[in-house]
Design an enzyme around this catalytic site. Structure first.
Site, PDB file in Angstrom:
ATOM      1  N   THR A  71       0.835  -1.207   0.000  1.00  0.00           N
ATOM      2  CA  THR A  71       0.000   0.000   0.000  1.00  0.00           C
ATOM      3  C   THR A  71       0.868   1.254   0.000  1.00  0.00           C
ATOM      4  OG1 THR A  71      -1.744  -1.189   1.161  1.00  0.00           O
ATOM      5  CG2 THR A  71      -1.812   1.220   1.283  1.00  0.00           C
ATOM      6  N   ASN A 160      -4.908  -9.426  -8.037  1.00  0.00           N
ATOM      7  CA  ASN A 160      -5.017 -10.175  -6.786  1.00  0.00           C
ATOM      8  C   ASN A 160      -6.236 -11.083  -6.734  1.00  0.00           C
ATOM      9  OD1 ASN A 160      -5.701  -7.287  -6.815  1.00  0.00           O
ATOM     10  ND2 ASN A 160      -6.778  -7.707  -4.902  1.00  0.00           N
ATOM     11  N   GLN A 188       1.363  -8.985  -6.417  1.00  0.00           N
ATOM     12  CA  GLN A 188       0.934 -10.388  -6.609  1.00  0.00           C
ATOM     13  C   GLN A 188       1.792 -11.104  -7.652  1.00  0.00           C
ATOM     14  OE1 GLN A 188      -1.108 -12.019  -4.734  1.00  0.00           O
ATOM     15  NE2 GLN A 188      -2.219 -10.403  -3.662  1.00  0.00           N
ATOM     16  N   SER A 210       5.396  -6.396  -1.923  1.00  0.00           N
ATOM     17  CA  SER A 210       4.972  -6.485  -0.518  1.00  0.00           C
ATOM     18  C   SER A 210       5.533  -7.767   0.090  1.00  0.00           C
ATOM     19  CB  SER A 210       3.446  -6.517  -0.479  1.00  0.00           C
ATOM     20  OG  SER A 210       3.009  -6.893   0.804  1.00  0.00           O
ATOM     21  N   GLY A 211       6.125  -7.659   1.291  1.00  0.00           N
ATOM     22  CA  GLY A 211       6.755  -8.818   1.921  1.00  0.00           C
ATOM     23  C   GLY A 211       5.790  -9.949   2.230  1.00  0.00           C
ATOM     24  N   HIS A 212       4.579  -9.601   2.726  1.00  0.00           N
ATOM     25  CA  HIS A 212       3.725 -10.673   3.247  1.00  0.00           C
ATOM     26  C   HIS A 212       3.007 -11.461   2.161  1.00  0.00           C
ATOM     27  CE1 HIS A 212      -0.519  -8.916   3.327  1.00  0.00           C
ATOM     28  NE2 HIS A 212       0.187  -7.867   2.992  1.00  0.00           N
ATOM     29  N   CYS A 356     -16.030  -4.764   2.077  1.00  0.00           N
ATOM     30  CA  CYS A 356     -17.235  -4.605   2.866  1.00  0.00           C
ATOM     31  C   CYS A 356     -17.381  -3.145   3.255  1.00  0.00           C
ATOM     32  CB  CYS A 356     -17.108  -5.459   4.119  1.00  0.00           C
ATOM     33  SG  CYS A 356     -18.669  -6.140   4.626  1.00  0.00           S
TER      34      CYS A 356
HETATM   35  N1  PLP Z   1      -1.509  -4.428  -4.337  1.00  0.00           N
HETATM   36  C1  PLP Z   1      -2.037  -5.652  -4.526  1.00  0.00           C
HETATM   37  C2  PLP Z   1      -2.233  -6.163  -5.909  1.00  0.00           C
HETATM   38  C3  PLP Z   1      -2.400  -6.431  -3.425  1.00  0.00           C
HETATM   39  O1  PLP Z   1      -2.918  -7.650  -3.602  1.00  0.00           O
HETATM   40  C4  PLP Z   1      -2.209  -5.898  -2.128  1.00  0.00           C
HETATM   41  C5  PLP Z   1      -2.645  -6.660  -0.937  1.00  0.00           C
HETATM   42  O2  PLP Z   1      -3.585  -7.432  -0.985  1.00  0.00           O
HETATM   43  C6  PLP Z   1      -1.647  -4.623  -1.990  1.00  0.00           C
HETATM   44  C7  PLP Z   1      -1.314  -3.904  -3.117  1.00  0.00           C
HETATM   45  C8  PLP Z   1      -1.387  -4.017  -0.635  1.00  0.00           C
HETATM   46  O3  PLP Z   1      -0.247  -4.597  -0.061  1.00  0.00           O
HETATM   47  P1  PLP Z   1      -0.020  -4.529   1.534  1.00  0.00           P
HETATM   48  O4  PLP Z   1      -1.004  -5.467   2.143  1.00  0.00           O
HETATM   49  O5  PLP Z   1       1.403  -4.972   1.717  1.00  0.00           O
HETATM   50  O6  PLP Z   1      -0.207  -3.119   1.940  1.00  0.00           O
END
Ligand code: PLP
Length: 412
Positions: A71, A160, A188, A210-212, A356
């Site tokens: 994000t 995603n 992704q 993104s790390g997670h 939601c």
């Molecule tokens: N961009 C995409 C395509 C994502 O799937 C996500 C998270 O689901 C994000 C950005 C946001 O990443 P983060 O959760 O590390 O802020």
């Protein structure tokens, strides 16, 4: 057993990643900006991690900015490029000021969409391109949308919700020829697809990870910023990250991201990532997929069996090139959200692709942009495999999901 089929939401931290991070909480906890030994040690660890992330992306370590996740990377990319234009406009005669234009798509993650909408409210012109029915944005549409004053094109690499891979290399070539900068949200895609910023993606200027989503901790990420790009920081307060992101670094998180990047690179190259850390273990003993091809084969088997066992189910984005782990399944007479809750009660974590808002589930903006009706979008849900998903878990999910659907249909 709990079966995690929601890897696109988050992935577990790999043991090797946790192991690499552990010393940086209690033993080596120095501030990387401190000049003493302890600070120098953590500075070294941060720079090692930067090299590892740069190796995964095939870029220079100087081009990596560590952030708090996807994000923030997306916000920094869009605002960082366009804020200087807004600042100049504020200090000049508005009538004489050249407008600025951003092209993005209707299928982006909210991190991009909300930033684009915020920039739009502040005076940036924004075009939101529609994908085709497979969920793919066409380079020709990008070309047609370019204006003389288009400053930035932001198109995600892999969606995603559907896993659909966008033709980012081609789009970047077109945008670059026009003089626009190019950002891609590769959250992704990283760790699932090869990412070569000196080859296929040499025209991409900014790229978010993104790390997670790649077996590192939540709250970690990075933005690639190609050398020479003017980028206004959104976090102010210090010279960290070459003036692009102020704040004391999350050292354990960055170290974890670096280790996860090394493991991702090995995995993409078909090397057993576990063997890197545990050379004594035999590959055959280790569950999960040892390569993208193995994961794709597992996903393909899962998908075929679901379609065979659930009458009148369809795969959203079936005709698109897709990352190897994602299935977006539509079962028209079943409510996706109710099904997800029922599956959760039976130990399966899956996801309903909707946000939601004020208590009412909105249909997925991605599926609606692809042309599905809100009802069809509500009848869709996502199953996303991780590198650790096993054949046993797939076999069990193939018992539970069709039975749950049959139950819903029998009581409808
Ligand atoms: N961009 C995409 C395509 C994502 O799937 C996500 C998270 O689901 C994000 C950005 C946001 O990443 P983060 O959760 O590390 O802020």
């Amino acid at each position: 057993m709990r079966i995690d089929l929601d890897a696109n939401a988050t992935t577990p931290v790999l043991p090797e990643v946790l192991e690499a991070m552990q010393p940086f909480w209690r033993e080596s906890y120095g501030n990387p900006s401190s000049a003493h030994q302890s600070g120098r040690r953590t500075r070294g660890a941060v720079e090692q991690a930067r090299i590892a992330v740069a190796s995964l992306l095939h870029c220079s370590p100087k081009e990596i900015v560590f952030t708090s996740g996807g994000t923030e990377s997306d916000n920094l990319a869009l605002s960082g490029v366009l804020q200087p234009w807004l600042d100049r406009r504020a200090s000049e005669d508005k009538a004489r000021h050249e407008p600025a234009h951003l092209i993005t798509t209707q299928i982006e993650h909210d991190a991009v969409l909300s930033t684009a909408q915020s920039l739009e409210r502040r005076g940036i012109e924004v075009t939101y391109l529609k994908p085709d029915s497979r969920g793919v944005v066409s380079p020709e549409d990008v070309e047609a949308a370019l204006r003389p004053h288009t400053k930035l094109v932001s198109v995600m690499l892999a969606n995603n919700e559907t896993g659909a891979v966008q033709p980012v290399g081609k789009i970047a070539r077109i945008a670059k020829a026009h003089g626009a900068l190019v950002h891609t949200d590769a959250v992704q895609g990283a760790g699932k697809l090869p990412l070569d910023l000196s080859g296929e993606f040499k025209n991409v200027d900014l790229l978010s990870i993104s790390g997670h989503k790649m077996y590192a901790p939540q709250g970690t990420g990075a933005l690639f910023v190609r050398q020479g790009i003017e980028l206004a920081p959104i976090l102010l307060g210090g010279p960290h990250e070459r003036q692009r992101r102020a704040g004391t670094e999350n050292v354990p998180g960055i170290v974890g991201l670096g280790r996860a990047a090394e493991l991702a690179l090995a995995w993409l190259e078909g090397q057993n990532h576990h063997l890197l850390a545990s050379p004594s273990k035999l590959a055959a003993e280790i569950p999960g997929s040892q390569s993208p091809a193995e994961l794709a084969a597992r996903r393909s088997h899962f998908e075929k069996r679901l379609l065979a066992l659930i009458p009148e189910a369809t795969i959203n984005a079936a005709g698109a090139p897709r990352v190897s782990n994602t299935i977006n399944l539509r079962i028209d007479d079943v409510d996706g959200e109710a099904l997800i809750i029922a599956l959760d009660l039976q130990g399966i974590a899956a996801s309903f692709g909707s946000a939601c808002s004020s208590g009412a589930a909105e249909p997925s903006h991605v599926l609606v942009a692809m042309g599905l009706t809100p009802k069809q979008a509500h009848s869709s849900f996502r199953l996303s495999l991780s590198r650790l998903t096993t054949d046993d878990e797939i076999a069990r999910a193939l018992e539970i999901i069709p039975a749950a659907v049959a139950h819903f249909r029998s009581v409808a």
